[in-house]
Motif scaffolding. Structure first.
Motif, short mmCIF file in Angstrom:
data_model
loop_
_atom_site.label_atom_id
_atom_site.label_comp_id
_atom_site.label_asym_id
_atom_site.label_seq_id
_atom_site.Cartn_x
_atom_site.Cartn_y
_atom_site.Cartn_z
N UNK A 28 22.04 -59.63 -68.31
CA UNK A 28 22.09 -61.01 -68.77
C UNK A 28 23.20 -61.20 -69.79
N UNK A 29 23.57 -62.46 -70.03
CA UNK A 29 24.56 -62.85 -71.03
C UNK A 29 23.93 -62.75 -72.42
N UNK A 57 24.28 -55.74 -58.92
CA UNK A 57 23.09 -56.54 -59.17
C UNK A 57 23.05 -57.71 -58.20
N UNK A 58 21.87 -58.31 -58.04
CA UNK A 58 21.75 -59.45 -57.14
C UNK A 58 22.16 -60.73 -57.86
N UNK A 59 21.91 -61.89 -57.21
CA UNK A 59 22.35 -63.17 -57.77
C UNK A 59 21.62 -63.51 -59.06
N UNK A 60 20.45 -62.90 -59.33
CA UNK A 60 19.70 -63.15 -60.56
C UNK A 60 19.93 -62.06 -61.60
N UNK A 61 20.91 -61.18 -61.34
CA UNK A 61 21.21 -60.11 -62.29
C UNK A 61 20.31 -58.91 -62.19
N UNK A 86 27.95 -49.40 -71.77
CA UNK A 86 27.46 -48.08 -71.40
C UNK A 86 26.14 -47.81 -72.11
N UNK A 87 25.22 -47.18 -71.38
CA UNK A 87 23.91 -46.86 -71.96
C UNK A 87 23.48 -45.48 -71.51
N UNK A 102 15.94 -56.04 -70.15
CA UNK A 102 17.18 -56.83 -70.16
C UNK A 102 18.32 -56.01 -70.74
N UNK A 103 19.44 -55.95 -70.03
CA UNK A 103 20.65 -55.31 -70.52
C UNK A 103 21.68 -56.41 -70.77
#
Length: 794
Positions: A28-29, A57-61, A86-87, A102-103
């Protein structure tokens, strides 16, 4: 068919073992908490940094990484216009699922101003039930003058010389902006797409088979996703000068301001110039004579559109919106027509008629939209209301004269009044569930139309008197109530979407002059199913079924005569039924290669087909329902970067269709197969110049009554930016060899040997200059409008 589908999936069923650990999450933003669609993810094993899995990712992230062995990893995430993230991860042996939640990614302001070509996304991608054109920063689309040029490169989409669109060879798509329908008249749509430059667009999504979430009327959708913007202000001015047979100027201005919790937007466009059109026909009549028709139209356009919007974000992820949209068109059409009658040898002129028609047309559309968009936790709610009024006026002066004897044969004057009022309300609700979502919604619309067409004819006493045979008044009311439910779920490499929509329609058509009233009351069920399976990274196979409904447009229902020439006109039909189309599609995509197979049937197809009177030589085009229309197609597309400075995109398709058309007591159902090819070659030249050579070709085609001749053309474009990319210049030469002319021939020559052509003068030179100002990129909200506006505006 089921055996074929089963065989497609069996080879892959035994490849994968049960996953030890499944990693899930959503990108997500960081600022807006909105989803970032199609972010790229790469999982690398430590300490040697070997990539063990790469996905998008898909259209919803949302994303999922199955079959991950225990150990230490680093997850790398990249997305256009965002900073790389990076994680580090530790996958434990005893775990079965590792949810990352959420990333968040930070927006990269520098990436918004300049895009590195080496890091650009693929130009054309297929995701679930849509095809995506990645426009922002993509070399394939840099030399395109506007979005209309971009759409001309899209697979399965045809852009005609007049700017009209056709998807999969049969469907007229509806324009969406940021996921919301934006109804426009034909001229308004062309003006909008011409004025929208590639640097304003993030991506364009092509939805060939919409799910039940969308209104039943939408058989195909083009969703233009604008580049996201934040606080501050930003604007642009664009001016284009077109020269074909006549000059034409298209100017647009837009500015956006984001301040605190408010976002303001203003967009204006002004078009002035002349549009030419030529119609020619040669008919071998039943009495063995020939009739040659030549019509030249010159339409002077003087059009203005305005749009203002205000958004108020009173809480995080909750926004109220208000939009006002106005379209004012002023047209003056001069039509010069000649009819020449000759003998069977075409050597002796027997009769000649010259007609002159001058029409003054005005159209004024005003629409106000109110909306609420909110999300909290796993819930999303969208509420939308719209009120619109459309006002059309036309006055026409038509004179028909015998040119051999210089005698006035007939003289008509017409006055048309058309008023339409639209009211609609819509609610959409979505709830996230593990690995999927539930959605439901409802909609109500009420439309009223008042149409009055008066003909006055000059009589023998040199006075204009009402012509009862042509004068008509028509009232039409329509009530639509709709509800839908949808479920989607993704498990490992497999995803499914199920939806069902029901629409109840009540209509009342009152042909006042004819003293006929017709009512209809019906419910239509519209299911939708979509399956997709990810074979490996960037390789997806999909299967879908959709059912859509097309209601007749209001001009198709009006029982009025509208003349092309004294003996050629079309007539509306208030008794038309809606058509229902069922389509099954099989798609496959791997990186820059896509293939789609479609097949279906449309019942009660809406069309206008010719009816010829051998006594009077009248040729009228009557609105009617055909029993059925069967169709199938295979479409392919691919994009290749041959070098750093030479890129190619190619599209092709083979189309089959057969429709049952009754004519003069006989029913024709002739199968037609044709193909189309299109492509574009983009060159990055020295001095920052981008060149684009595009071409298109459609083979011989037709339907059960007409044969269509082959048609095609070549376009060339040059683009260059100046002054740190704030000034953008483009020079485009369309239809270089002047070959884009539509030619038709009637199949049954024993009934009417008719050959005709339509020419819109596609050959033209366009010089575009755009200037951007302001340092911020404020969020721009486009108006949400409805299906009914599309039907009354076209």
């Amino acid at each position: 068919m089921m055996r074929f589908i089963f065989l497609c999936f069996v080879p892959f069923s035994g490849v994968y073992v049960q996953a030890q650990v499944r990693i899930t999450g959503r990108v997500i933003d960081s600022a807006h908490r909105s989803a970032i669609p199609y972010a790229s993810l790469s999982l690398q094993k430590l300490p040697d940094s070997v990539t063990v899995r790469g996905i998008q990712a898909d259209s919803a992230g949302r994303f999922e990484l199955p079959d991950i062995n225990p150990g230490n990893y680093v997850l790398k995430i990249t997305a256009l216009s965002y900073r790389a993230h990076q994680r580090p991860l530790r996958v434990e042996a005893q775990a079965t699922t590792l949810p990352l939640g959420y990333l968040t990614l930070l927006r990269d302001d520098q990436a918004l101003e300049a895009v590195v070509v080496s890091g650009e996304r693929r130009g054309i991608q297929v995701r679930d039930d849509k095809t995506i054109l990645q426009v922002a920063g993509n070399t394939f689309f840099r030399a395109s003058a506007n979005v209309l040029d971009i759409l001309a490169k899209a697979p399965g989409l045809a852009v005609n010389a007049d700017g009209s669109l056709l998807m999969q060879g049969r469907n007229v798509p509806v324009i969406f902006v940021d996921g919301k329908p934006t109804a426009m008249s034909a001229e308004e749509q062309v003006a909008y797409l011409n004025g929208l430059t590639p640097d304003q667009v993030e991506s364009v999504e092509l939805i060939a088979n919409p799910s039940a979430r969308y209104d039943a009327q939408y058989k195909a959708i083009i969703d233009i996703r604008l580049r996201k913007q934040g606080q501050g202000w930003k604007g642009s001015v664009t001016s284009s000068l077109r020269q074909s047979k006549y000059p034409y100027a298209d100017n647009s201005f837009q500015v956006n301001l984001g301040a605190n919790k408010f976002t303001y937007g203003l967009r204006a466009g002004y078009m002035v110039g002349n549009d030419p059109y030529t119609y020619q026909a040669l008919q071998h009549l039943a009495n063995t004579r020939y009739m040659a028709t030549l019509t030249n139209n010159k339409t002077a356009q003087n059009n203005l559109n305005l749009q203002g919007s205000v958004d108020y974000q009173f809480k995080k992820n909750q926004t109220f919106g208000l939009t006002y949209k106005s379209w004012q068109a002023n047209r003056e059409r001069l039509s010069l027509n000649s009819l020449h009658f000759s003998d069977a040898t075409r050597t002796q002129l027997l009769d000649a008629t010259v007609s002159r028609s001058l029409a003054n047309q005005t159209q004024k559309n005003q629409v106000i939209n109110l909306s609420y968009d909110g999300s909290w936790g796993k819930h999303t709610l969208n509420v939308f209301g719209s009120f619109g009024k459309i006002r059309n006026r036309q006055e026409e002066d038509i004179q028909n004269r015998n040119s051999l004897q210089d005698v006035l044969m007939s003289y008509w004057k017409t006055t048309l009044k058309n008023d339409i009022t639209l009211r609609s309300a819509q609610v959409d609700y979505t709830r996230s569930i593990p690995n999927g979502s539930l959605e439901m919604g409802g909609r109500f619309a009420y439309i009223t139309t008042n149409n009055d067409l008066r003909y006055d004819t000059l009589n023998t006493e040199k006075k204009f008197v009402p012509d009862a045979g042509r004068t008509n008044r028509f009232l039409y009311n329509e009530y639509i109530s709709a509800g839908y439910f949808g479920y989607s779920r993704k498990v490992k490499r497999f995803s499914i979407k199920l939806s069902l929509r029901a629409e109840h329609t009540y209509t009342r058509a009152d042909a006042v002059t004819l003293q006929e009233v017709r009512t209809r009351n019906y419910i239509t069920w519209l299911p939708g199913v979509n399956f997709s399976y990810t074979l490996r990274a960037h390789e997806v196979i999909g299967l879908s079924f959709t059912r859509r409904m097309t209601r007749p447009t209001f001009d198709q229902l009006n029982p009025f005569r509208f003349y092309f020439s004294p003996l050629n006109y079309w007539v509306g039909n208030p008794y038309l039924l809606p058509s229902v189309t069922s389509v099954i599609s099989l798609t496959y995509s791997y990186k820059d290669f896509q293939v789609a197979l479609n097949a279906g049937r449309e019942k009660d197809r809406l069309t206008r087909y010719p009816e010829y009177d051998p006594v009077t030589n009248d040729l009228l085009y009557l609105g009617t329902n055909l029993p059925y229309h069967d169709f199938a197609s295979v479409e392919l597309s691919y994009a290749i970067a041959l070098t750093k400075w030479w890129r190619i995109v190619q599209n092709g398709g083979v189309y089959y269709h057969k429709e049952q058309m009754p004519y003069f007591g006989k029913t024709y159902a002739i199968p037609v197969t044709d193909y189309s090819l299109s492509g574009s070659q983009v060159f990055s030249l020295p001095a920052g110049i981008t060149a684009d050579v595009s071409w298109r070709h459609r083979s011989r085609s037709g339907n059960s009554l007409y044969i269509f001749k082959p048609i095609g053309g070549i376009d060339v474009g040059l683009q260059k930016t100046w002054a740190k990319s704030t000034l953008n210049t483009k020079l485009n030469f369309y239809d270089v060899f002047n070959t884009y002319i539509t030619r038709l021939q009637f199949r049954e020559e024993n009934i009417i040997n008719n050959r005709l052509s339509h020419r819109g003068y596609a050959q033209r030179v366009v010089l575009s200059v755009g200037y951007s100002f302001g340092k911020a990129k404020p969020r721009s909200r486009q108006s949400r409008t409805t299906e009914e506006e599309n039907r009354v505006s076209n």
